[in-house]
Design a protein around this motif. Structure first.
Motif, PDB file in Angstrom:
ATOM      1  N   GLU A   1     -63.763 -80.496  42.935  1.00 45.55           N
ATOM      2  CA  GLU A   1     -62.993 -79.246  42.819  1.00 45.55           C
ATOM      3  C   GLU A   1     -63.691 -78.100  43.547  1.00 45.55           C
ATOM      4  O   GLU A   1     -63.055 -77.253  44.168  1.00 45.55           O
ATOM      5  CB  GLU A   1     -62.799 -78.893  41.346  1.00 45.55           C
ATOM      6  N   ARG A   2     -65.025 -78.088  43.499  1.00 47.06           N
ATOM      7  CA  ARG A   2     -65.760 -77.048  44.223  1.00 47.06           C
ATOM      8  C   ARG A   2     -65.527 -77.178  45.732  1.00 47.06           C
ATOM      9  O   ARG A   2     -65.277 -76.201  46.416  1.00 47.06           O
ATOM     10  CB  ARG A   2     -67.254 -77.141  43.906  1.00 47.06           C
ATOM     11  N   ARG A   3     -65.604 -78.428  46.229  1.00 45.99           N
ATOM     12  CA  ARG A   3     -65.370 -78.645  47.659  1.00 45.99           C
ATOM     13  C   ARG A   3     -63.939 -78.261  48.050  1.00 45.99           C
ATOM     14  O   ARG A   3     -63.716 -77.679  49.115  1.00 45.99           O
ATOM     15  CB  ARG A   3     -65.630 -80.119  48.008  1.00 45.99           C
ATOM     16  N   ARG A   4     -62.979 -78.594  47.205  1.00 41.70           N
ATOM     17  CA  ARG A   4     -61.585 -78.247  47.512  1.00 41.70           C
ATOM     18  C   ARG A   4     -61.406 -76.736  47.594  1.00 41.70           C
ATOM     19  O   ARG A   4     -60.754 -76.218  48.498  1.00 41.70           O
ATOM     20  CB  ARG A   4     -60.658 -78.841  46.450  1.00 41.70           C
ATOM     21  N   ARG A   5     -61.985 -76.040  46.634  1.00 36.43           N
ATOM     22  CA  ARG A   5     -61.835 -74.582  46.612  1.00 36.43           C
ATOM     23  C   ARG A   5     -62.590 -73.934  47.775  1.00 36.43           C
ATOM     24  O   ARG A   5     -62.155 -72.913  48.304  1.00 36.43           O
ATOM     25  CB  ARG A   5     -62.333 -74.024  45.277  1.00 36.43           C
ATOM     26  N   GLN A   6     -63.731 -74.528  48.140  1.00 33.66           N
ATOM     27  CA  GLN A   6     -64.431 -73.995  49.305  1.00 33.66           C
ATOM     28  C   GLN A   6     -63.583 -74.122  50.566  1.00 33.66           C
ATOM     29  O   GLN A   6     -63.504 -73.201  51.375  1.00 33.66           O
ATOM     30  CB  GLN A   6     -65.766 -74.733  49.494  1.00 33.66           C
ATOM     31  N   SER A   7     -62.930 -75.261  50.719  1.00 35.30           N
ATOM     32  CA  SER A   7     -62.096 -75.465  51.903  1.00 35.30           C
ATOM     33  C   SER A   7     -60.873 -74.561  51.883  1.00 35.30           C
ATOM     34  O   SER A   7     -60.450 -74.042  52.920  1.00 35.30           O
ATOM     35  CB  SER A   7     -61.665 -76.930  51.984  1.00 35.30           C
ATOM     36  N   ASP A   8     -60.299 -74.355  50.686  1.00 30.59           N
ATOM     37  CA  ASP A   8     -59.056 -73.580  50.581  1.00 30.59           C
ATOM     38  C   ASP A   8     -59.277 -72.075  50.656  1.00 30.59           C
ATOM     39  O   ASP A   8     -58.407 -71.348  51.147  1.00 30.59           O
ATOM     40  CB  ASP A   8     -58.331 -73.914  49.273  1.00 30.59           C
ATOM     41  N   SER A   9     -60.428 -71.606  50.144  1.00 27.23           N
ATOM     42  CA  SER A   9     -60.606 -70.146  50.075  1.00 27.23           C
ATOM     43  C   SER A   9     -62.030 -69.679  50.346  1.00 27.23           C
ATOM     44  O   SER A   9     -62.330 -68.496  50.167  1.00 27.23           O
ATOM     45  CB  SER A   9     -60.168 -69.643  48.693  1.00 27.23           C
ATOM     46  N   GLY A  10     -62.904 -70.578  50.784  1.00 31.20           N
ATOM     47  CA  GLY A  10     -64.310 -70.201  50.946  1.00 31.20           C
ATOM     48  C   GLY A  10     -64.673 -69.597  52.285  1.00 31.20           C
ATOM     49  O   GLY A  10     -65.824 -69.195  52.488  1.00 31.20           O
ATOM     50  N   TYR A  11     -63.704 -69.517  53.212  1.00 34.90           N
ATOM     51  CA  TYR A  11     -63.986 -68.964  54.546  1.00 34.90           C
ATOM     52  C   TYR A  11     -62.961 -67.856  54.861  1.00 34.90           C
ATOM     53  O   TYR A  11     -61.998 -68.065  55.611  1.00 34.90           O
ATOM     54  CB  TYR A  11     -63.905 -70.072  55.602  1.00 34.90           C
ATOM     55  N   PRO A  12     -63.129 -66.691  54.251  1.00 37.41           N
ATOM     56  CA  PRO A  12     -62.099 -65.633  54.353  1.00 37.41           C
ATOM     57  C   PRO A  12     -61.767 -65.217  55.777  1.00 37.41           C
ATOM     58  O   PRO A  12     -60.602 -64.979  56.095  1.00 37.41           O
ATOM     59  CB  PRO A  12     -62.697 -64.468  53.551  1.00 37.41           C
ATOM     60  N   GLU A  13     -62.777 -65.121  56.660  1.00 36.45           N
ATOM     61  CA  GLU A  13     -62.498 -64.701  58.039  1.00 36.45           C
ATOM     62  C   GLU A  13     -61.697 -65.777  58.769  1.00 36.45           C
ATOM     63  O   GLU A  13     -60.733 -65.468  59.489  1.00 36.45           O
ATOM     64  CB  GLU A  13     -63.810 -64.425  58.770  1.00 36.45           C
ATOM     65  N   ALA A  14     -62.051 -67.032  58.574  1.00 32.91           N
ATOM     66  CA  ALA A  14     -61.300 -68.121  59.203  1.00 32.91           C
ATOM     67  C   ALA A  14     -59.890 -68.193  58.640  1.00 32.91           C
ATOM     68  O   ALA A  14     -58.916 -68.439  59.377  1.00 32.91           O
ATOM     69  CB  ALA A  14     -62.027 -69.446  58.995  1.00 32.91           C
ATOM     70  N   HIS A  15     -59.753 -67.979  57.329  1.00 34.38           N
ATOM     71  CA  HIS A  15     -58.418 -68.012  56.721  1.00 34.38           C
ATOM     72  C   HIS A  15     -57.543 -66.881  57.258  1.00 34.38           C
ATOM     73  O   HIS A  15     -56.334 -67.053  57.428  1.00 34.38           O
ATOM     74  CB  HIS A  15     -58.536 -67.916  55.199  1.00 34.38           C
ATOM     75  N   ALA A  16     -58.132 -65.716  57.514  1.00 33.39           N
ATOM     76  CA  ALA A  16     -57.372 -64.604  58.080  1.00 33.39           C
ATOM     77  C   ALA A  16     -56.856 -64.959  59.480  1.00 33.39           C
ATOM     78  O   ALA A  16     -55.718 -64.638  59.845  1.00 33.39           O
ATOM     79  CB  ALA A  16     -58.232 -63.349  58.117  1.00 33.39           C
ATOM     80  N   LEU A  17     -57.699 -65.618  60.264  1.00 34.69           N
ATOM     81  CA  LEU A  17     -57.268 -66.049  61.594  1.00 34.69           C
ATOM     82  C   LEU A  17     -56.194 -67.135  61.500  1.00 34.69           C
ATOM     83  O   LEU A  17     -55.258 -67.172  62.310  1.00 34.69           O
ATOM     84  CB  LEU A  17     -58.468 -66.551  62.392  1.00 34.69           C
ATOM     85  N   ASP A  18     -56.307 -68.020  60.504  1.00 34.42           N
ATOM     86  CA  ASP A  18     -55.285 -69.046  60.306  1.00 34.42           C
ATOM     87  C   ASP A  18     -53.943 -68.412  59.925  1.00 34.42           C
ATOM     88  O   ASP A  18     -52.888 -68.849  60.381  1.00 34.42           O
ATOM     89  CB  ASP A  18     -55.724 -70.024  59.215  1.00 34.42           C
ATOM     90  N   LYS A  19     -53.993 -67.388  59.080  1.00 29.08           N
ATOM     91  CA  LYS A  19     -52.752 -66.707  58.699  1.00 29.08           C
ATOM     92  C   LYS A  19     -52.107 -66.038  59.907  1.00 29.08           C
ATOM     93  O   LYS A  19     -50.879 -66.045  60.072  1.00 29.08           O
ATOM     94  CB  LYS A  19     -53.022 -65.670  57.602  1.00 29.08           C
TER      95      LYS A  19
ATOM     96  N   MET B   1     -67.122 -81.765  57.512  1.00 30.72           N
ATOM     97  CA  MET B   1     -67.814 -80.526  57.135  1.00 30.72           C
ATOM     98  C   MET B   1     -67.120 -79.795  55.989  1.00 30.72           C
ATOM     99  O   MET B   1     -67.601 -78.750  55.550  1.00 30.72           O
ATOM    100  CB  MET B   1     -67.903 -79.598  58.350  1.00 30.72           C
ATOM    101  N   ASN B   2     -66.010 -80.347  55.528  1.00 30.08           N
ATOM    102  CA  ASN B   2     -65.197 -79.698  54.479  1.00 30.08           C
ATOM    103  C   ASN B   2     -64.695 -78.328  54.947  1.00 30.08           C
ATOM    104  O   ASN B   2     -64.643 -77.364  54.188  1.00 30.08           O
ATOM    105  CB  ASN B   2     -66.001 -79.550  53.173  1.00 30.08           C
ATOM    106  N   TRP B   3     -64.347 -78.238  56.231  1.00 32.84           N
ATOM    107  CA  TRP B   3     -63.773 -77.025  56.799  1.00 32.84           C
ATOM    108  C   TRP B   3     -62.254 -77.142  56.830  1.00 32.84           C
ATOM    109  O   TRP B   3     -61.718 -78.253  57.015  1.00 32.84           O
ATOM    110  CB  TRP B   3     -64.251 -76.824  58.243  1.00 32.84           C
ATOM    111  N   PRO B   4     -61.540 -76.056  56.690  1.00 30.20           N
ATOM    112  CA  PRO B   4     -60.086 -76.103  56.872  1.00 30.20           C
ATOM    113  C   PRO B   4     -59.767 -76.338  58.352  1.00 30.20           C
ATOM    114  O   PRO B   4     -60.354 -75.689  59.233  1.00 30.20           O
ATOM    115  CB  PRO B   4     -59.620 -74.726  56.404  1.00 30.20           C
TER     116      PRO B   4
END
Length: 436
Positions: free
Chosen positions: A332-350, A391-394
Protein backbone atom coordinates in the motif's frame (compact mmCIF):
# COMPACT_ATOMS: atom_id res chain seq x y z
CA UNK A 1 -14.49 75.18 6.70
CA UNK A 2 -17.60 73.52 8.10
CA UNK A 3 -20.47 72.35 5.95
CA UNK A 4 -18.51 71.38 2.84
CA UNK A 5 -16.80 68.17 1.75
CA UNK A 6 -13.07 67.72 1.29
CA UNK A 7 -13.46 67.75 -2.50
CA UNK A 8 -15.49 70.97 -2.38
CA UNK A 9 -12.84 72.53 -0.14
CA UNK A 10 -10.09 71.70 -2.66
CA UNK A 11 -12.11 73.18 -5.54
CA UNK A 12 -12.81 76.32 -3.49
CA UNK A 13 -9.12 76.59 -2.53
CA UNK A 14 -8.00 76.51 -6.16
CA UNK A 15 -10.72 78.98 -7.19
CA UNK A 16 -9.42 81.36 -4.55
CA UNK A 17 -5.86 80.81 -5.77
CA UNK A 18 -6.94 81.80 -9.29
CA UNK A 19 -8.80 84.91 -8.09
CA UNK A 20 -7.59 88.37 -9.15
CA UNK A 21 -9.43 91.35 -7.65
CA UNK A 22 -8.88 93.42 -10.81
CA UNK A 23 -9.47 91.00 -13.67
CA UNK A 24 -11.61 88.35 -11.99
CA UNK A 25 -11.40 84.58 -11.81
CA UNK A 26 -11.52 82.48 -15.03
CA UNK A 27 -10.14 78.95 -14.43
CA UNK A 28 -11.29 76.24 -16.80
CA UNK A 29 -12.87 73.07 -15.46
CA UNK A 30 -10.12 70.84 -16.85
CA UNK A 31 -7.55 72.98 -15.01
CA UNK A 32 -9.51 72.63 -11.74
CA UNK A 33 -9.81 68.87 -12.26
CA UNK A 34 -6.06 68.53 -12.80
CA UNK A 35 -5.18 70.79 -9.88
CA UNK A 36 -7.58 69.02 -7.49
CA UNK A 37 -6.68 65.56 -8.83
CA UNK A 38 -10.32 64.66 -9.51
CA UNK A 39 -12.37 64.24 -12.70
CA UNK A 40 -14.29 67.06 -14.37
CA UNK A 41 -17.64 65.57 -13.37
CA UNK A 42 -16.62 65.87 -9.71
CA UNK A 43 -15.54 69.47 -10.37
CA UNK A 44 -18.96 70.34 -11.82
CA UNK A 45 -20.71 68.59 -8.95
CA UNK A 46 -18.61 70.47 -6.37
CA UNK A 47 -19.12 73.83 -8.10
CA UNK A 48 -22.89 73.32 -8.15
CA UNK A 49 -22.90 72.41 -4.43
CA UNK A 50 -20.71 75.41 -3.55
CA UNK A 51 -23.03 77.70 -5.49
CA UNK A 52 -26.09 76.27 -3.71
CA UNK A 53 -24.37 76.92 -0.37
CA UNK A 54 -23.75 80.56 -1.33
CA UNK A 55 -19.98 80.32 -1.45
CA UNK A 56 -19.44 80.92 -5.18
CA UNK A 57 -21.36 82.14 -8.19
CA UNK A 58 -20.52 82.41 -11.87
CA UNK A 59 -21.65 83.80 -15.17
CA UNK A 60 -21.37 81.84 -18.41
CA UNK A 61 -19.33 83.55 -21.09
CA UNK A 62 -19.83 82.98 -24.79
CA UNK A 63 -18.34 84.18 -28.01
CA UNK A 64 -21.01 83.61 -30.59
CA UNK A 65 -22.08 79.97 -30.16
CA UNK A 66 -18.80 79.00 -28.49
CA UNK A 67 -18.55 78.82 -24.71
CA UNK A 68 -15.58 80.40 -22.99
CA UNK A 69 -14.30 80.06 -19.44
CA UNK A 70 -16.83 81.07 -16.78
CA UNK A 71 -16.22 84.16 -14.70
CA UNK A 72 -16.40 83.06 -11.05
CA UNK A 73 -17.15 85.34 -8.10
CA UNK A 74 -16.33 84.24 -4.56
CA UNK A 75 -18.13 84.79 -1.28
CA UNK A 76 -15.40 86.96 0.23
CA UNK A 77 -15.63 89.55 -2.57
CA UNK A 78 -17.32 92.82 -1.65
CA UNK A 79 -20.82 92.92 -3.04
CA UNK A 80 -20.91 89.16 -3.73
CA UNK A 81 -24.34 88.10 -4.99
CA UNK A 82 -25.64 84.63 -4.12
CA UNK A 83 -27.21 82.50 -6.81
CA UNK A 84 -30.97 82.43 -6.77
CA UNK A 85 -32.99 79.67 -8.42
CA UNK A 86 -35.02 82.38 -10.14
CA UNK A 87 -31.95 83.76 -11.89
CA UNK A 88 -32.08 83.36 -15.65
CA UNK A 89 -28.89 83.08 -17.71
CA UNK A 90 -30.31 85.55 -20.23
CA UNK A 91 -30.59 88.22 -17.51
CA UNK A 92 -27.06 87.76 -16.16
CA UNK A 93 -24.63 90.59 -16.94
CA UNK A 94 -22.00 90.45 -19.62
CA UNK A 95 -18.86 89.23 -17.81
CA UNK A 96 -16.18 90.25 -20.29
CA UNK A 97 -13.32 91.74 -18.37
CA UNK A 98 -13.82 95.44 -17.57
CA UNK A 99 -16.92 95.69 -19.77
CA UNK A 100 -18.90 97.33 -17.02
CA UNK A 101 -18.82 97.95 -13.31
CA UNK A 102 -20.81 94.79 -12.70
CA UNK A 103 -18.73 92.63 -15.00
CA UNK A 104 -17.01 91.05 -12.02
CA UNK A 105 -20.30 89.84 -10.61
CA UNK A 106 -20.11 92.39 -7.79
CA UNK A 107 -22.19 95.45 -7.06
CA UNK A 108 -19.24 97.80 -6.75
CA UNK A 109 -16.26 98.48 -8.91
CA UNK A 110 -12.76 97.64 -7.70
CA UNK A 111 -9.75 99.85 -8.37
CA UNK A 112 -6.19 98.63 -8.92
CA UNK A 113 -4.14 98.40 -5.76
CA UNK A 114 -1.76 101.32 -5.40
CA UNK A 115 1.30 99.13 -4.99
CA UNK A 116 0.47 96.97 -7.99
CA UNK A 117 1.07 93.82 -5.96
CA UNK A 118 -2.34 92.38 -6.82
CA UNK A 119 -2.44 93.38 -10.47
CA UNK A 120 -1.97 90.20 -12.43
CA UNK A 121 -2.42 90.18 -16.15
CA UNK A 122 -5.59 88.57 -17.56
CA UNK A 123 -3.56 85.57 -18.72
CA UNK A 124 -2.03 84.95 -15.32
CA UNK A 125 -5.42 85.13 -13.65
CA UNK A 126 -6.51 81.95 -15.42
CA UNK A 127 -4.08 79.78 -13.46
CA UNK A 128 -2.28 80.53 -10.17
CA UNK A 129 1.20 81.94 -10.13
CA UNK A 130 3.72 79.40 -8.83
CA UNK A 131 6.46 80.37 -6.45
CA UNK A 132 9.97 79.57 -7.67
CA UNK A 133 11.30 76.30 -6.31
CA UNK A 134 13.89 76.71 -3.62
CA UNK A 135 17.15 74.85 -3.96
CA UNK A 136 17.22 71.57 -2.00
CA UNK A 137 18.55 71.72 1.51
CA UNK A 138 22.03 70.26 1.81
CA UNK A 139 22.92 67.76 4.54
CA UNK A 140 25.50 70.15 5.89
CA UNK A 141 23.80 72.92 7.80
CA UNK A 142 20.41 71.42 6.97
CA UNK A 143 17.12 72.61 8.35
CA UNK A 144 17.08 69.67 10.76
CA UNK A 145 19.63 71.55 12.84
CA UNK A 146 17.07 74.31 13.32
CA UNK A 147 14.16 74.08 15.73
CA UNK A 148 11.30 71.87 14.56
CA UNK A 149 8.92 74.78 15.22
CA UNK A 150 10.74 77.16 12.84
CA UNK A 151 8.31 77.77 9.92
CA UNK A 152 11.09 78.83 7.57
CA UNK A 153 13.07 75.68 8.31
CA UNK A 154 10.02 73.49 7.72
CA UNK A 155 9.32 75.28 4.46
CA UNK A 156 12.88 74.66 3.24
CA UNK A 157 12.70 71.00 4.17
CA UNK A 158 9.41 70.66 2.34
CA UNK A 159 10.85 72.29 -0.78
CA UNK A 160 13.77 69.87 -0.59
CA UNK A 161 11.23 67.03 -0.42
CA UNK A 162 9.70 68.33 -3.67
CA UNK A 163 12.95 68.83 -5.56
CA UNK A 164 14.85 65.77 -4.34
CA UNK A 165 18.40 65.01 -5.38
CA UNK A 166 20.02 63.73 -8.53
CA UNK A 167 17.35 65.21 -10.83
CA UNK A 168 14.56 63.31 -9.11
CA UNK A 169 11.69 65.78 -8.44
CA UNK A 170 8.36 64.55 -7.12
CA UNK A 171 6.13 63.74 -10.16
CA UNK A 172 3.41 66.28 -11.08
CA UNK A 173 3.81 68.17 -7.80
CA UNK A 174 3.06 71.54 -9.43
CA UNK A 175 -0.27 70.35 -10.79
CA UNK A 176 -1.43 68.91 -7.45
CA UNK A 177 -1.80 70.98 -4.27
CA UNK A 178 1.60 71.93 -2.84
CA UNK A 179 0.24 74.16 -0.09
CA UNK A 180 -2.08 71.40 1.12
CA UNK A 181 0.84 68.98 0.95
CA UNK A 182 2.92 71.36 3.06
CA UNK A 183 0.19 71.37 5.72
CA UNK A 184 0.37 67.57 5.83
CA UNK A 185 4.13 67.84 6.28
CA UNK A 186 3.66 70.26 9.20
CA UNK A 187 1.18 67.90 10.89
CA UNK A 188 3.73 65.08 11.06
CA UNK A 189 5.78 64.48 14.17
CA UNK A 190 9.52 65.24 13.94
CA UNK A 191 10.31 61.52 13.69
CA UNK A 192 7.72 61.05 10.92
CA UNK A 193 9.11 63.99 8.93
CA UNK A 194 12.57 62.48 9.10
CA UNK A 195 11.28 59.09 7.87
CA UNK A 196 9.33 60.81 5.08
CA UNK A 197 12.55 62.50 3.91
CA UNK A 198 14.83 59.49 4.28
CA UNK A 199 12.46 57.07 2.48
CA UNK A 200 11.37 59.45 -0.27
CA UNK A 201 13.61 58.08 -3.01
CA UNK A 202 12.98 54.46 -1.97
CA UNK A 203 9.24 55.05 -2.29
CA UNK A 204 9.55 56.56 -5.78
CA UNK A 205 11.83 53.72 -6.86
CA UNK A 206 9.26 51.15 -5.71
CA UNK A 207 6.39 52.78 -7.62
CA UNK A 208 5.41 51.28 -11.01
CA UNK A 209 6.71 53.18 -14.02
CA UNK A 210 4.55 54.82 -16.69
CA UNK A 211 4.67 52.76 -19.90
CA UNK A 212 3.82 55.49 -22.42
CA UNK A 213 3.36 59.21 -22.95
CA UNK A 214 5.73 62.09 -22.42
CA UNK A 215 6.44 60.92 -18.87
CA UNK A 216 7.29 57.35 -19.91
CA UNK A 217 9.59 55.71 -17.38
CA UNK A 218 8.65 58.13 -14.59
CA UNK A 219 7.22 56.69 -11.35
CA UNK A 220 3.43 56.56 -11.08
CA UNK A 221 3.44 57.88 -7.53
CA UNK A 222 0.74 59.20 -5.24
CA UNK A 223 0.47 62.95 -4.81
CA UNK A 224 3.03 64.30 -2.37
CA UNK A 225 0.31 65.37 0.06
CA UNK A 226 -1.20 61.89 0.04
CA UNK A 227 2.25 60.35 0.60
CA UNK A 228 2.57 62.49 3.71
CA UNK A 229 -1.03 62.35 4.95
CA UNK A 230 -1.31 58.54 4.68
CA UNK A 231 2.26 58.04 5.95
CA UNK A 232 3.09 55.91 2.95
CA UNK A 233 6.77 56.26 3.79
CA UNK A 234 6.20 53.72 6.59
CA UNK A 235 5.18 51.12 3.98
CA UNK A 236 8.42 51.31 2.02
CA UNK A 237 10.35 48.72 4.03
CA UNK A 238 7.58 46.16 3.56
CA UNK A 239 6.61 46.98 -0.02
CA UNK A 240 9.95 47.58 -1.73
CA UNK A 241 11.22 43.96 -1.49
CA UNK A 242 7.84 42.69 -2.71
CA UNK A 243 7.96 45.08 -5.65
CA UNK A 244 11.44 43.86 -6.56
CA UNK A 245 10.27 40.25 -6.38
CA UNK A 246 7.14 41.11 -8.37
CA UNK A 247 9.20 42.78 -11.10
CA UNK A 248 11.54 39.79 -11.26
CA UNK A 249 8.57 37.42 -11.51
CA UNK A 250 7.06 39.55 -14.28
CA UNK A 251 10.35 39.41 -16.20
CA UNK A 252 10.45 35.63 -15.77
CA UNK A 253 6.90 35.33 -17.10
CA UNK A 254 7.68 37.53 -20.07
CA UNK A 255 10.77 35.46 -20.90
CA UNK A 256 9.22 32.04 -20.09
CA UNK A 257 9.54 29.25 -22.65
CA UNK A 258 6.60 26.95 -23.54
CA UNK A 259 6.35 23.43 -22.12
CA UNK A 260 4.46 21.20 -24.54
CA UNK A 261 3.03 17.91 -23.14
CA UNK A 262 5.15 14.86 -24.06
CA UNK A 263 7.80 17.22 -25.49
CA UNK A 264 11.52 17.41 -24.60
CA UNK A 265 11.32 20.06 -21.84
CA UNK A 266 8.25 18.36 -20.35
CA UNK A 267 10.10 15.02 -20.38
CA UNK A 268 13.29 16.48 -18.86
CA UNK A 269 11.45 18.24 -16.01
CA UNK A 270 9.42 15.08 -15.34
CA UNK A 271 12.53 12.86 -15.21
CA UNK A 272 14.26 15.22 -12.74
CA UNK A 273 11.16 15.25 -10.53
CA UNK A 274 11.09 11.43 -10.45
CA UNK A 275 14.83 11.23 -9.74
CA UNK A 276 14.37 13.51 -6.72
CA UNK A 277 12.44 10.66 -5.09
CA UNK A 278 8.99 10.50 -3.51
CA UNK A 279 7.70 12.71 -0.72
CA UNK A 280 7.08 11.06 2.65
CA UNK A 281 3.93 8.91 2.74
CA UNK A 282 2.25 8.36 6.13
CA UNK A 283 0.00 5.31 6.58
CA UNK A 284 -2.71 5.25 9.29
CA UNK A 285 -2.35 2.70 12.10
CA UNK A 286 -5.81 1.29 11.40
CA UNK A 287 -5.05 0.76 7.70
CA UNK A 288 -6.77 -2.66 7.53
CA UNK A 289 -9.91 -1.49 9.32
CA UNK A 290 -10.23 1.44 6.93
CA UNK A 291 -9.83 -0.92 3.96
CA UNK A 292 -12.68 -3.11 5.27
CA UNK A 293 -14.92 -0.05 5.73
CA UNK A 294 -14.19 1.16 2.21
CA UNK A 295 -14.84 -2.29 0.71
CA UNK A 296 -18.20 -2.64 2.51
CA UNK A 297 -19.26 0.85 1.44
CA UNK A 298 -18.45 0.10 -2.21
CA UNK A 299 -20.11 -3.33 -1.94
CA UNK A 300 -23.41 -1.73 -0.95
CA UNK A 301 -23.39 0.11 -4.26
CA UNK A 302 -21.77 -2.49 -6.54
CA UNK A 303 -20.26 -5.91 -5.83
CA UNK A 304 -18.18 -5.67 -9.01
CA UNK A 305 -16.73 -2.29 -8.10
CA UNK A 306 -15.85 -3.48 -4.59
CA UNK A 307 -14.05 -6.62 -5.85
CA UNK A 308 -12.15 -4.58 -8.48
CA UNK A 309 -11.03 -2.15 -5.77
CA UNK A 310 -9.78 -5.03 -3.59
CA UNK A 311 -7.98 -6.82 -6.43
CA UNK A 312 -6.17 -3.61 -7.38
CA UNK A 313 -4.69 -3.61 -3.87
CA UNK A 314 -3.81 -7.34 -3.82
CA UNK A 315 -6.60 -8.17 -1.35
CA UNK A 316 -8.36 -11.53 -1.82
CA UNK A 317 -12.11 -11.87 -1.24
CA UNK A 318 -13.32 -15.08 0.52
CA UNK A 319 -17.10 -14.90 0.61
CA UNK A 320 -17.78 -11.74 2.59
CA UNK A 321 -14.34 -11.66 4.16
CA UNK A 322 -11.19 -9.85 2.99
CA UNK A 323 -7.87 -11.72 3.09
CA UNK A 324 -4.88 -9.35 3.29
CA UNK A 325 -1.38 -10.41 2.15
CA UNK A 326 1.36 -10.41 4.78
CA UNK A 327 3.14 -7.45 3.10
CA UNK A 328 -0.05 -5.41 2.57
CA UNK A 329 1.29 -2.30 4.36
CA UNK A 330 4.44 -2.28 2.23
CA UNK A 331 2.41 -2.79 -0.98
CA UNK A 332 0.00 0.00 0.00
CA UNK A 333 2.90 2.36 0.70
CA UNK A 334 4.39 1.66 -2.73
CA UNK A 335 1.00 2.16 -4.40
CA UNK A 336 0.46 5.48 -2.68
CA UNK A 337 3.98 6.60 -3.51
CA UNK A 338 3.36 5.89 -7.18
CA UNK A 339 -0.09 7.52 -7.16
CA UNK A 340 0.71 10.67 -5.18
CA UNK A 341 4.35 10.68 -4.08
CA UNK A 342 5.73 12.76 -6.97
CA UNK A 343 3.71 16.02 -6.98
CA UNK A 344 5.79 17.80 -9.66
CA UNK A 345 5.62 14.81 -12.01
CA UNK A 346 1.89 14.43 -11.34
CA UNK A 347 1.36 18.10 -12.22
CA UNK A 348 3.12 17.55 -15.54
CA UNK A 349 1.03 14.42 -16.14
CA UNK A 350 -2.16 16.40 -15.52
CA UNK A 351 -0.97 19.01 -18.01
CA UNK A 352 -0.55 16.21 -20.57
CA UNK A 353 -3.94 14.62 -19.80
CA UNK A 354 -5.64 17.99 -20.19
CA UNK A 355 -3.64 18.67 -23.37
CA UNK A 356 -2.66 21.98 -21.82
CA UNK A 357 0.42 24.10 -22.35
CA UNK A 358 2.75 25.09 -19.56
CA UNK A 359 5.67 27.49 -19.21
CA UNK A 360 9.13 27.27 -17.67
CA UNK A 361 12.07 29.45 -16.80
CA UNK A 362 14.27 30.01 -19.90
CA UNK A 363 17.15 28.12 -18.28
CA UNK A 364 15.24 24.85 -18.76
CA UNK A 365 15.71 25.16 -22.53
CA UNK A 366 18.90 23.10 -22.08
CA UNK A 367 16.72 20.02 -21.42
CA UNK A 368 15.70 19.96 -25.09
CA UNK A 369 19.26 18.89 -25.99
CA UNK A 370 19.24 16.12 -23.38
CA UNK A 371 16.03 14.36 -24.46
CA UNK A 372 15.03 12.39 -27.56
CA UNK A 373 11.83 11.36 -29.32
CA UNK A 374 10.78 7.73 -28.69
CA UNK A 375 8.11 6.18 -30.97
CA UNK A 376 5.05 5.05 -29.02
CA UNK A 377 5.00 1.22 -28.75
CA UNK A 378 8.63 0.82 -29.80
CA UNK A 379 11.11 -1.42 -27.98
CA UNK A 380 12.68 1.61 -26.25
CA UNK A 381 9.22 2.87 -25.23
CA UNK A 382 8.41 -0.49 -23.57
CA UNK A 383 11.80 -0.55 -21.83
CA UNK A 384 10.94 2.82 -20.34
CA UNK A 385 7.59 1.42 -19.18
CA UNK A 386 9.31 -1.55 -17.51
CA UNK A 387 11.89 0.72 -15.84
CA UNK A 388 9.14 2.95 -14.40
CA UNK A 389 7.43 -0.16 -13.00
CA UNK A 390 10.70 -1.37 -11.51
CA UNK A 391 11.33 2.02 -9.87
CA UNK A 392 7.68 2.29 -8.76
CA UNK A 393 7.35 5.50 -10.80
CA UNK A 394 4.11 6.55 -12.49
CA UNK A 395 4.41 5.98 -16.24
CA UNK A 396 3.58 8.73 -18.75
CA UNK A 397 -0.15 9.25 -19.44
CA UNK A 398 -1.82 7.79 -22.51
CA UNK A 399 -0.41 9.85 -25.44
CA UNK A 400 -3.55 9.28 -27.53
CA UNK A 401 -2.83 9.80 -31.21
CA UNK A 402 0.69 11.10 -30.68
CA UNK A 403 3.33 9.05 -32.47
CA UNK A 404 6.30 9.92 -30.26
CA UNK A 405 6.91 10.76 -26.62
CA UNK A 406 10.17 12.32 -25.40
CA UNK A 407 12.41 10.66 -22.79
CA UNK A 408 16.01 11.33 -21.67
CA UNK A 409 18.54 10.30 -24.30
CA UNK A 410 20.08 6.82 -24.21
CA UNK A 411 17.09 4.96 -22.76
CA UNK A 412 16.90 3.95 -19.08
CA UNK A 413 20.64 3.08 -19.20
CA UNK A 414 21.51 6.71 -19.98
CA UNK A 415 19.47 8.19 -17.12
CA UNK A 416 22.50 8.71 -14.86
CA UNK A 417 24.35 10.66 -17.56
CA UNK A 418 21.21 12.73 -18.23
CA UNK A 419 20.82 13.61 -14.54
CA UNK A 420 24.45 14.67 -14.18
CA UNK A 421 24.38 16.90 -17.28
CA UNK A 422 20.97 18.43 -16.47
CA UNK A 423 21.75 19.29 -12.85
CA UNK A 424 25.16 20.73 -13.78
CA UNK A 425 23.59 22.93 -16.49
CA UNK A 426 20.76 24.08 -14.21
CA UNK A 427 22.87 24.48 -11.10
CA UNK A 428 20.54 22.17 -9.15
CA UNK A 429 21.15 19.60 -6.45
CA UNK A 430 19.02 16.55 -5.76
CA UNK A 431 15.88 17.51 -3.89
CA UNK A 432 15.58 20.97 -5.49
CA UNK A 433 11.94 20.31 -6.32
CA UNK A 434 10.95 24.00 -6.04
CA UNK A 435 13.52 24.87 -8.70
CA UNK A 436 11.82 22.53 -11.19
Amino acid sequence: MRGISCTEARVLWHLADCHNPIFGCYPKQDYLANACEIDERSVRRSLSSLRDKGLVNWVEQREGKNRKANRYSLGFEAGFRRFETTDSPENEPDNLSASSEISTGQECALQPDSNGGLNRTPESSIEPVREPVIEPVRERGSAREVSEDDPKALRKRFQALIVGRHDNPWPDVLSSAPEWAFQQFVKLSPEERQRAEERRDAYLAACPKLASGEHKGKPKAAALGVYLRDRMFDLVDAIAPQVVRGQAEKRRQEEAIPVAPFGPIWAGKRALALLDGPVAIELPDNLLELAVETYNRLRRSSETTARSWANHRGIAVDGNELVFPDDYRMQERRRRQSDSGYPEAHALDKLAKDRGRGAADPRFAILADLCEAVPVGSETYERWRAYHQQMNWPFVPDPGGMRVVYFPKGGPEGLGEFEMAARAALGMERGDVDAI
